[in-house]
Scaffold this motif. Structure first.
Motif, PDB file in Angstrom:
ATOM      1  N   ALA A  48     -45.876  -9.763 -27.916  1.00  0.00           N
ATOM      2  CA  ALA A  48     -46.884 -10.553 -27.215  1.00  0.00           C
ATOM      3  C   ALA A  48     -47.494  -9.584 -26.215  1.00  0.00           C
ATOM      4  O   ALA A  48     -46.983  -9.396 -25.124  1.00  0.00           O
ATOM      5  N   GLY A  49     -48.576  -8.935 -26.610  1.00  0.00           N
ATOM      6  CA  GLY A  49     -49.160  -7.909 -25.745  1.00  0.00           C
ATOM      7  C   GLY A  49     -49.809  -6.835 -26.594  1.00  0.00           C
ATOM      8  O   GLY A  49     -50.396  -7.130 -27.631  1.00  0.00           O
ATOM      9  N   VAL A  50     -49.671  -5.603 -26.153  1.00  0.00           N
ATOM     10  CA  VAL A  50     -50.383  -4.502 -26.810  1.00  0.00           C
ATOM     11  C   VAL A  50     -49.715  -4.115 -28.128  1.00  0.00           C
ATOM     12  O   VAL A  50     -48.501  -3.971 -28.201  1.00  0.00           O
ATOM     13  N   THR A  51     -50.504  -4.002 -29.164  1.00  0.00           N
ATOM     14  CA  THR A  51     -49.999  -3.601 -30.466  1.00  0.00           C
ATOM     15  C   THR A  51     -50.982  -2.629 -31.113  1.00  0.00           C
ATOM     16  O   THR A  51     -52.159  -2.600 -30.768  1.00  0.00           O
ATOM     17  N   ARG A  52     -50.466  -1.801 -32.040  1.00  0.00           N
ATOM     18  CA  ARG A  52     -51.351  -0.864 -32.755  1.00  0.00           C
ATOM     19  C   ARG A  52     -51.309  -1.231 -34.229  1.00  0.00           C
ATOM     20  O   ARG A  52     -50.224  -1.285 -34.818  1.00  0.00           O
ATOM     21  N   ASP A  53     -52.452  -1.484 -34.823  1.00  0.00           N
ATOM     22  CA  ASP A  53     -52.421  -1.718 -36.258  1.00  0.00           C
ATOM     23  C   ASP A  53     -53.503  -0.951 -37.006  1.00  0.00           C
ATOM     24  O   ASP A  53     -54.417  -0.390 -36.410  1.00  0.00           O
ATOM     25  N   LEU A  54     -53.327  -0.949 -38.315  1.00  0.00           N
ATOM     26  CA  LEU A  54     -54.258  -0.245 -39.195  1.00  0.00           C
ATOM     27  C   LEU A  54     -55.231  -1.246 -39.805  1.00  0.00           C
ATOM     28  O   LEU A  54     -54.815  -2.272 -40.339  1.00  0.00           O
ATOM     29  N   TRP A  55     -56.498  -0.931 -39.707  1.00  0.00           N
ATOM     30  CA  TRP A  55     -57.536  -1.737 -40.330  1.00  0.00           C
ATOM     31  C   TRP A  55     -58.364  -0.823 -41.227  1.00  0.00           C
ATOM     32  O   TRP A  55     -58.551   0.363 -40.930  1.00  0.00           O
ATOM     33  N   TYR A  56     -58.860  -1.374 -42.322  1.00  0.00           N
ATOM     34  CA  TYR A  56     -59.671  -0.610 -43.260  1.00  0.00           C
ATOM     35  C   TYR A  56     -61.107  -1.123 -43.190  1.00  0.00           C
ATOM     36  O   TYR A  56     -61.339  -2.329 -43.308  1.00  0.00           O
ATOM     37  N   HIS A  57     -62.059  -0.227 -42.974  1.00  0.00           N
ATOM     38  CA  HIS A  57     -63.454  -0.660 -42.878  1.00  0.00           C
ATOM     39  C   HIS A  57     -64.034  -0.826 -44.292  1.00  0.00           C
ATOM     40  O   HIS A  57     -64.900  -0.077 -44.738  1.00  0.00           O
ATOM     41  N   GLU A  58     -63.520  -1.866 -44.928  1.00  0.00           N
ATOM     42  CA  GLU A  58     -63.780  -2.120 -46.342  1.00  0.00           C
ATOM     43  C   GLU A  58     -65.261  -2.420 -46.600  1.00  0.00           C
ATOM     44  O   GLU A  58     -65.862  -1.899 -47.531  1.00  0.00           O
ATOM     45  N   GLY A  59     -65.843  -3.303 -45.771  1.00  0.00           N
ATOM     46  CA  GLY A  59     -67.247  -3.665 -45.957  1.00  0.00           C
ATOM     47  C   GLY A  59     -68.145  -2.726 -45.172  1.00  0.00           C
ATOM     48  O   GLY A  59     -69.160  -3.150 -44.638  1.00  0.00           O
TER      49      GLY A  59
END
Lengths: 87, 181
Positions: A48-59
């Motif tokens: 609950a707070g800061v997190t790092r995730d991976l996103w793909y700029h698919e569009g």
């Protein structure tokens, strides 16, 4: 939600695909042992707070982006190209 | 083998004029994806300039002019449209022929930004998006490459298999804008 792609600038969330925690960037060595591999494959933080995730700029431009965000306030704090962002 | 008949991606669908906006198909000539090798972007840009007269485009930009254009096409790649690629380019980049793989259309006229605003989640108005600017974004549900090629004109590219959907989506948006008068 808006995510700033390092190439394309601020874009709508619908252009992005969510992969998961950015731990994928820290793959253990093949001989790192069972515990390290179990951690890497199965165990995830659920902060609950800061997190790092991976996103793909698919569009969009097709870049993988590491997004640092706050799950409580929904703030996006930082975005970097995954190719440049080993933690 | 019988003689095969060449068919454009939007054959039988275009041209189309609704209200003040016209949609036409563009024949782009040879299309080549250029993906520079690591650290070779500057060398590729020099080779591109020498062979075809345009620099390798920066992100969100297109270089060259009608008939001979290089369009930024996403992370680490650009699309060369028009000329057959010079052999010197292959020293600095992966060079892949993509001719006939893309449906390419031009949409132009008064209010063309209003039509695209119904489909594209990016601000394409002239104050933000000038001639020579390009984006990879969505057009309704499809990924697309959109480039401003004139004061009231855009070039749009989608996968060839999506040509009919592209024309359908643009036509619906054009009708919506025209109906508002």
């Amino acid at each position: 939600m808006r995510i700033t792609c390092p190439y394309c600038g601020e874009r709508d969330r619908r252009e992005f695909y969510y992969r998961g925690a950015a731990t994928d960037l820290d793959r253990p060595a093949p001989d790192a042992g069972e515990e390290a591999w179990e951690n890497f494959v199965f165990l995830r933080e659920n902060p609950a707070g800061v997190t790092r995730d991976l996103w793909y700029h698919e569009g969009g431009c097709g870049a993988w982006v590491v997004v640092t965000r706050n799950t409580v306030t929904h703030e996006v704090l930082e975005t970097r190209l995954a190719s440049e962002a080993r933690s | 083998m019988d003689k095969l008949i060449a068919k454009n991606p939007c054959e039988g669908l275009l041209p189309l004029t609704i209200g003040s906006v016209t949609l036409t198909e563009e024949e782009p000539g040879v299309m080549t994806a250029l993906a520079p090798y690591k650290g070779k972007e500057k060398d590729l840009s020099a080779a591109l300039k020498a062979a075809h007269g345009m620099a390798y485009p920066a992100p969100n930009r297109a270089t060259g002019k009608a008939g001979s254009r290089a369009v930024w096409f996403g992370h680490g790649q650009a699309m060369l449209m028009g000329p057959a690629p010079d052999a010197s380019l292959a020293e600095h980049a992966t060079v892949v022929d993509q001719s006939d793989a893309w449906a390419v259309v031009w949409i132009e006229g008064e209010g063309v930004e209003d039509v695209l605003a119904r489909l594209v989640p990016v601000d394409l108005r002239p104050a933000h998006f000038k001639r020579g600017h390009t984006v990879r974004s969505l057009l309704f549900h499809m990924t697309a490459s959109i480039t401003r090629v004139g004061d009231r004109a855009f070039q749009i590219m989608v996968f060839r298999s999506m040509a009919e959907t592209l024309v359908h989506d643009l036509k619906t948006a054009m009708e919506g804008v025209a109906a508002r008068g």
